[in-house]
Structure formats: C-alpha cells, structure tokens
Design a protein around this motif. Structure first.
Motif, mmCIF file in Angstrom:
data_model
loop_
_atom_site.group_PDB
_atom_site.id
_atom_site.type_symbol
_atom_site.label_atom_id
_atom_site.label_comp_id
_atom_site.label_asym_id
_atom_site.label_seq_id
_atom_site.Cartn_x
_atom_site.Cartn_y
_atom_site.Cartn_z
ATOM 1 N N GLY A 158 0.816 -1.213 0.000
ATOM 2 C CA GLY A 158 0.000 0.000 0.000
ATOM 3 C C GLY A 158 0.845 1.256 0.000
ATOM 4 O O GLY A 158 0.527 2.240 -0.680
ATOM 5 N N PHE A 159 1.938 1.219 0.754
ATOM 6 C CA PHE A 159 2.872 2.347 0.771
ATOM 7 C C PHE A 159 3.450 2.560 -0.626
ATOM 8 O O PHE A 159 3.509 3.686 -1.121
ATOM 9 C CB PHE A 159 3.988 2.098 1.785
ATOM 10 N N PHE A 160 3.860 1.478 -1.267
ATOM 11 C CA PHE A 160 4.394 1.574 -2.630
ATOM 12 C C PHE A 160 3.364 2.220 -3.558
ATOM 13 O O PHE A 160 3.674 3.146 -4.298
ATOM 14 C CB PHE A 160 4.791 0.194 -3.164
ATOM 15 N N ASP A 161 2.144 1.691 -3.532
ATOM 16 C CA ASP A 161 1.109 2.203 -4.438
ATOM 17 C C ASP A 161 0.832 3.682 -4.212
ATOM 18 O O ASP A 161 0.594 4.424 -5.158
ATOM 19 C CB ASP A 161 -0.185 1.407 -4.277
ATOM 20 N N ARG A 162 0.843 4.103 -2.985
ATOM 21 C CA ARG A 162 0.511 5.489 -2.651
ATOM 22 C C ARG A 162 1.617 6.466 -3.059
ATOM 23 O O ARG A 162 1.339 7.568 -3.540
ATOM 24 C CB ARG A 162 0.240 5.605 -1.158
ATOM 25 N N MET A 209 5.332 6.507 5.957
ATOM 26 C CA MET A 209 4.925 5.126 6.214
ATOM 27 C C MET A 209 4.229 5.026 7.574
ATOM 28 O O MET A 209 3.246 4.312 7.724
ATOM 29 C CB MET A 209 6.121 4.180 6.153
ATOM 30 N N GLN A 210 4.717 5.750 8.545
ATOM 31 C CA GLN A 210 4.153 5.690 9.892
ATOM 32 C C GLN A 210 2.760 6.310 9.976
ATOM 33 O O GLN A 210 2.005 6.008 10.899
ATOM 34 C CB GLN A 210 5.088 6.381 10.888
ATOM 35 N N ALA A 211 2.375 7.128 9.018
ATOM 36 C CA ALA A 211 1.037 7.719 9.023
ATOM 37 C C ALA A 211 -0.031 6.651 8.807
ATOM 38 O O ALA A 211 -1.144 6.780 9.307
ATOM 39 C CB ALA A 211 0.933 8.799 7.954
ATOM 40 N N LEU A 212 0.323 5.602 8.085
ATOM 41 C CA LEU A 212 -0.576 4.478 7.806
ATOM 42 C C LEU A 212 -1.907 4.907 7.190
ATOM 43 O O LEU A 212 -2.864 4.137 7.189
ATOM 44 C CB LEU A 212 -0.832 3.649 9.073
ATOM 45 N N ASP A 213 -1.974 6.100 6.635
ATOM 46 C CA ASP A 213 -3.213 6.564 6.028
ATOM 47 C C ASP A 213 -3.405 6.022 4.606
ATOM 48 O O ASP A 213 -4.402 6.300 3.967
ATOM 49 C CB ASP A 213 -3.271 8.086 6.024
ATOM 50 N N TYR A 214 -2.474 5.261 4.149
ATOM 51 C CA TYR A 214 -2.520 4.695 2.807
ATOM 52 C C TYR A 214 -3.009 3.251 2.799
ATOM 53 O O TYR A 214 -3.186 2.659 1.743
ATOM 54 C CB TYR A 214 -1.116 4.739 2.169
ATOM 55 N N VAL A 215 -3.225 2.657 3.963
ATOM 56 C CA VAL A 215 -3.624 1.253 4.039
ATOM 57 C C VAL A 215 -5.135 1.149 3.865
ATOM 58 O O VAL A 215 -5.905 1.646 4.670
ATOM 59 C CB VAL A 215 -3.188 0.615 5.379
#
Length: 92
Positions: free
Chosen positions: A32-36, A82-88
């Motif tokens: 998800g991080f990659f995609d975002r 990455m730590q925001a985790l708003d992309y998952v």
C-alpha cells in the motif's frame, strides 16, 4: 558485462516485492505504501525503498507502527509517511 536495470525495471521489481511479502498484513502495509507514493519517487527514494525491502517484515512493520525505533539509515520523510498508515486500504 550486465546491463544495469532501468529505473522503471527497478520500480516494477520493487512493486512485486512490496506486494509479495508473505503475510497479508505486510502486503497491505508495504504494498500500500508503494502504491501510494512510488509515482513521486526519484532514484534516492527508490533506493531507500529497495533497502527497506531487504529488511525483515517484522522489523519494517514495527518501525511503521512505532513499536520499535527506526534505524538511522531509514529515518527521514519516507518513514514518517509510512508511519502515518493513512494509505492502508483494508478490504472488508
């Protein structure tokens, strides 16, 4: 002499590795991080991510969840994103 992979080839390889970590949780977090963010990456950011992919999923996830200190070599803007985790996006 072997040709060096292009930026696009490295990006494609990183995408595959990001989405095929071995556990669904790691796939969602790292893939998800990659995609975002990958469309915004330059050589340096892609290199950071490639280095991150070489680490154990348990460690990467602990850094992203802030349950373990982030090694100095991974500290910076990328890990903060990455730590925001708003992309998952968790399918339900």
């Amino acid at each position: 002499m072997t040709d060096m992979p292009t930026f696009d080839e490295r990006l494609a390889r990183a995408k595959f590795r990001a989405w095929h970590r071995g556990t669904r949780e790691a796939d969602y977090m790292i893939g998800g991080f990659f995609d975002r963010y990958s469309s915004q990456w330059d050589e340096q950011a892609l290199g950071w991510f490639e280095d991150l992919l070489a680490e154990d999923d348990v460690d990467v996830m602990a850094w992203a969840l802030k349950t373990a200190p982030v090694p100095e070599r991974f500290q910076g803007e990328q890990i903060v994103k990455m730590q925001a985790l708003d992309y998952v996006d968790i399918p339900r």
